[in-house]
Design a protein around this motif. Structure first.
Motif, PDB file in Angstrom:
ATOM      1  N   THR A   1     -68.158  21.049   0.608  1.00  0.00           N
ATOM      2  CA  THR A   1     -67.792  20.874   2.018  1.00  0.00           C
ATOM      3  C   THR A   1     -66.567  19.984   2.158  1.00  0.00           C
ATOM      4  O   THR A   1     -65.664  20.267   2.962  1.00  0.00           O
ATOM      5  CB  THR A   1     -68.976  20.276   2.798  1.00  0.00           C
ATOM      6  OG1 THR A   1     -70.123  21.107   2.625  1.00  0.00           O
ATOM      7  CG2 THR A   1     -68.659  20.164   4.275  1.00  0.00           C
ATOM      8  N   ALA A   2     -66.505  18.908   1.383  1.00  0.00           N
ATOM      9  CA  ALA A   2     -65.354  18.006   1.447  1.00  0.00           C
ATOM     10  C   ALA A   2     -64.070  18.736   1.071  1.00  0.00           C
ATOM     11  O   ALA A   2     -63.013  18.516   1.686  1.00  0.00           O
ATOM     12  CB  ALA A   2     -65.583  16.811   0.531  1.00  0.00           C
ATOM     13  N   ASP A   3     -64.149  19.602   0.076  1.00  0.00           N
ATOM     14  CA  ASP A   3     -62.950  20.311  -0.376  1.00  0.00           C
ATOM     15  C   ASP A   3     -62.358  21.207   0.711  1.00  0.00           C
ATOM     16  O   ASP A   3     -61.146  21.456   0.722  1.00  0.00           O
ATOM     17  CB  ASP A   3     -63.278  21.149  -1.611  1.00  0.00           C
ATOM     18  CG  ASP A   3     -63.466  20.305  -2.860  1.00  0.00           C
ATOM     19  OD1 ASP A   3     -63.061  19.121  -2.843  1.00  0.00           O
ATOM     20  OD2 ASP A   3     -64.034  20.822  -3.849  1.00  0.00           O
ATOM     21  N   VAL A   4     -63.198  21.672   1.624  1.00  0.00           N
ATOM     22  CA  VAL A   4     -62.722  22.564   2.687  1.00  0.00           C
ATOM     23  C   VAL A   4     -61.758  21.853   3.625  1.00  0.00           C
ATOM     24  O   VAL A   4     -60.825  22.460   4.157  1.00  0.00           O
ATOM     25  CB  VAL A   4     -63.919  23.143   3.478  1.00  0.00           C
ATOM     26  CG1 VAL A   4     -63.436  23.972   4.658  1.00  0.00           C
ATOM     27  CG2 VAL A   4     -64.807  23.984   2.582  1.00  0.00           C
ATOM     28  N   HIS A   5     -61.950  20.542   3.847  1.00  0.00           N
ATOM     29  CA  HIS A   5     -61.072  19.854   4.814  1.00  0.00           C
ATOM     30  C   HIS A   5     -60.410  18.601   4.253  1.00  0.00           C
ATOM     31  O   HIS A   5     -59.882  17.778   4.989  1.00  0.00           O
ATOM     32  CB  HIS A   5     -61.813  19.555   6.119  1.00  0.00           C
ATOM     33  CG  HIS A   5     -62.971  18.621   6.033  1.00  0.00           C
ATOM     34  ND1 HIS A   5     -63.221  17.667   6.995  1.00  0.00           N
ATOM     35  CD2 HIS A   5     -63.978  18.484   5.125  1.00  0.00           C
ATOM     36  CE1 HIS A   5     -64.322  16.989   6.691  1.00  0.00           C
ATOM     37  NE2 HIS A   5     -64.799  17.469   5.571  1.00  0.00           N
TER      38      HIS A   5
ATOM     39  N   ALA B   1     -74.047  25.466   2.521  1.00  0.00           N
ATOM     40  CA  ALA B   1     -73.932  25.256   1.072  1.00  0.00           C
ATOM     41  C   ALA B   1     -75.276  24.871   0.467  1.00  0.00           C
ATOM     42  O   ALA B   1     -75.660  25.364  -0.606  1.00  0.00           O
ATOM     43  CB  ALA B   1     -72.891  24.181   0.788  1.00  0.00           C
ATOM     44  N   LEU B   2     -76.022  24.000   1.145  1.00  0.00           N
ATOM     45  CA  LEU B   2     -77.345  23.608   0.656  1.00  0.00           C
ATOM     46  C   LEU B   2     -78.303  24.796   0.617  1.00  0.00           C
ATOM     47  O   LEU B   2     -79.081  24.953  -0.330  1.00  0.00           O
ATOM     48  CB  LEU B   2     -77.917  22.505   1.540  1.00  0.00           C
ATOM     49  CG  LEU B   2     -77.286  21.121   1.396  1.00  0.00           C
ATOM     50  CD1 LEU B   2     -77.757  20.207   2.525  1.00  0.00           C
ATOM     51  CD2 LEU B   2     -77.620  20.515   0.044  1.00  0.00           C
ATOM     52  N   THR B   3     -78.259  25.605   1.656  1.00  0.00           N
ATOM     53  CA  THR B   3     -79.140  26.773   1.723  1.00  0.00           C
ATOM     54  C   THR B   3     -78.866  27.715   0.565  1.00  0.00           C
ATOM     55  O   THR B   3     -79.787  28.168  -0.131  1.00  0.00           O
ATOM     56  CB  THR B   3     -78.950  27.494   3.062  1.00  0.00           C
ATOM     57  OG1 THR B   3     -79.293  26.612   4.133  1.00  0.00           O
ATOM     58  CG2 THR B   3     -79.823  28.733   3.146  1.00  0.00           C
TER      59      THR B   3
ATOM     60  N   GLY C   1     -75.238  17.019  -4.256  1.00  0.00           N
ATOM     61  CA  GLY C   1     -73.920  16.582  -4.700  1.00  0.00           C
ATOM     62  C   GLY C   1     -72.907  17.713  -4.680  1.00  0.00           C
ATOM     63  O   GLY C   1     -71.771  17.545  -4.202  1.00  0.00           O
ATOM     64  N   HIS C   2     -73.285  18.887  -5.187  1.00  0.00           N
ATOM     65  CA  HIS C   2     -72.388  20.043  -5.189  1.00  0.00           C
ATOM     66  C   HIS C   2     -72.054  20.471  -3.763  1.00  0.00           C
ATOM     67  O   HIS C   2     -70.901  20.829  -3.464  1.00  0.00           O
ATOM     68  CB  HIS C   2     -73.039  21.205  -5.930  1.00  0.00           C
ATOM     69  CG  HIS C   2     -72.947  21.126  -7.410  1.00  0.00           C
ATOM     70  ND1 HIS C   2     -71.817  21.464  -8.131  1.00  0.00           N
ATOM     71  CD2 HIS C   2     -73.846  20.723  -8.351  1.00  0.00           C
ATOM     72  CE1 HIS C   2     -72.024  21.294  -9.422  1.00  0.00           C
ATOM     73  NE2 HIS C   2     -73.261  20.835  -9.583  1.00  0.00           N
ATOM     74  N   ALA C   3     -73.049  20.459  -2.870  1.00  0.00           N
ATOM     75  CA  ALA C   3     -72.823  20.892  -1.487  1.00  0.00           C
ATOM     76  C   ALA C   3     -71.874  19.940  -0.754  1.00  0.00           C
ATOM     77  O   ALA C   3     -71.015  20.370   0.021  1.00  0.00           O
ATOM     78  CB  ALA C   3     -74.149  20.991  -0.748  1.00  0.00           C
TER      79      ALA C   3
END
Length: 261
Positions: free
Chosen positions: A86-90, A62-64, A80-82
């Motif tokens: 990532t949190a939303d995925v799990h 996501a950062l890349t 912050g967005h990344a």
């Protein structure tokens, strides 16, 4: 432009928990580097179904992507967005409030034809080399300022220091932690090269005292990241009495990204 990336696991029998990338957009006007050092959790439950490499791959990915596709965002906003993505995925399957939910240190740098932006969170390192040869380390030194005795117990560290005021911060599941990172912007014309390293590679300076940051940068520039890691491994093996390593792992994942702009 020259770029080099190397990541060596501390134990060949275990997955490398670091993440590294170098991105050079087709426009030719800039690029970005991302380095993450995944935090190894204790053997006890950490509230997540997923491994640290699973987490670093997704956060790093996501950062890349965001660092080059969303140049309208600051690096703090990118992080912050990344983290949120990532949190939303799990979020539906894991306890993201657990203090040991998967997390990582972060080094993020982005350059254009005019500027070089940087962000560092926790104990990975970014080295900025000028055309005069001066090497400036960008460090988030909060973890190093915590008394070693306070880190002796995982329970005490998690309860009082990890992602807490007066302690230290890592990228886990809370996007607001991005505001805790060390950030800045430099003129592109003043920067010759960047080196991003996890603490498994910076041991050469920070634990063994074999040289300063300028010497480390020169070693990577002249001999490459593998030469630095090889020297660290030799020093680790020679430290049989653990004079330098103390309670640290004998070998840690070691990542080096070097870019000449």
């Amino acid at each position: 432009m020259r770029s080099e990336l190397i990541s060596v696991p501390g134990d060949p029998a275990r997955p490398d928990e670091d993440y590294a990338s170098v991105v050079l957009p087709a426009s030719g006007q800039g690029g970005s580097i991302v380095v993450l050092d995944g935090v190894t959790p204790p053997a006890t439950d950490h509230g997540c179904l997923h491994s640290v490499p699973w987490f670093t791959a997704r956060l790093g990915g996501a950062l890349t992507e965001l660092s080059v596709s969303r140049r309208d965002l600051t690096l703090t906003e990118v992080l912050g967005h990344a983290i949120a993505r990532t949190a939303d995925v799990h979020r539906a399957t894991c306890d993201l409030s657990h203090p040991r939910t998967p997390q990582a240190t972060v080094v993020l740098a982005r350059w254009s034809s005019e500027t070089v932006e940087y962000l560092v969170l926790s104990d990975s390192t970014l080295l900025v080399e000028s055309f005069s040869g001066t090497v400036t380390p960008v460090l988030d030194d909060r973890l190093s300022r915590v008394p070693r005795a306070a880190l002796a117990s995982h329970a005490e560290t998690d309860a009082t220091l990890r992602n807490k005021e007066g302690g230290f911060f890592t990228a886990a599941a809370d996007p607001s932690v991005a505001a805790r990172a060390v950030t800045g912007t430099l003129p592109r014309a003043e920067v010759r090269a960047l080196a991003a390293l996890t603490d498994g590679a910076t041991r050469w300076v920070e634990k063994f005292g074999e040289g300063d940051w300028a010497a480390l940068s020169a070693l990577v520039r002249k001999e490459g990241g593998q030469a630095l890691v090889d020297r660290v491994r030799a020093l680790e093996l020679a430290d049989e009495e653990r004079v330098f390593l103390g309670r640290s792992k004998r070998h840690d994942d070691a990542t080096v990204v070097y870019v000449e702009l």
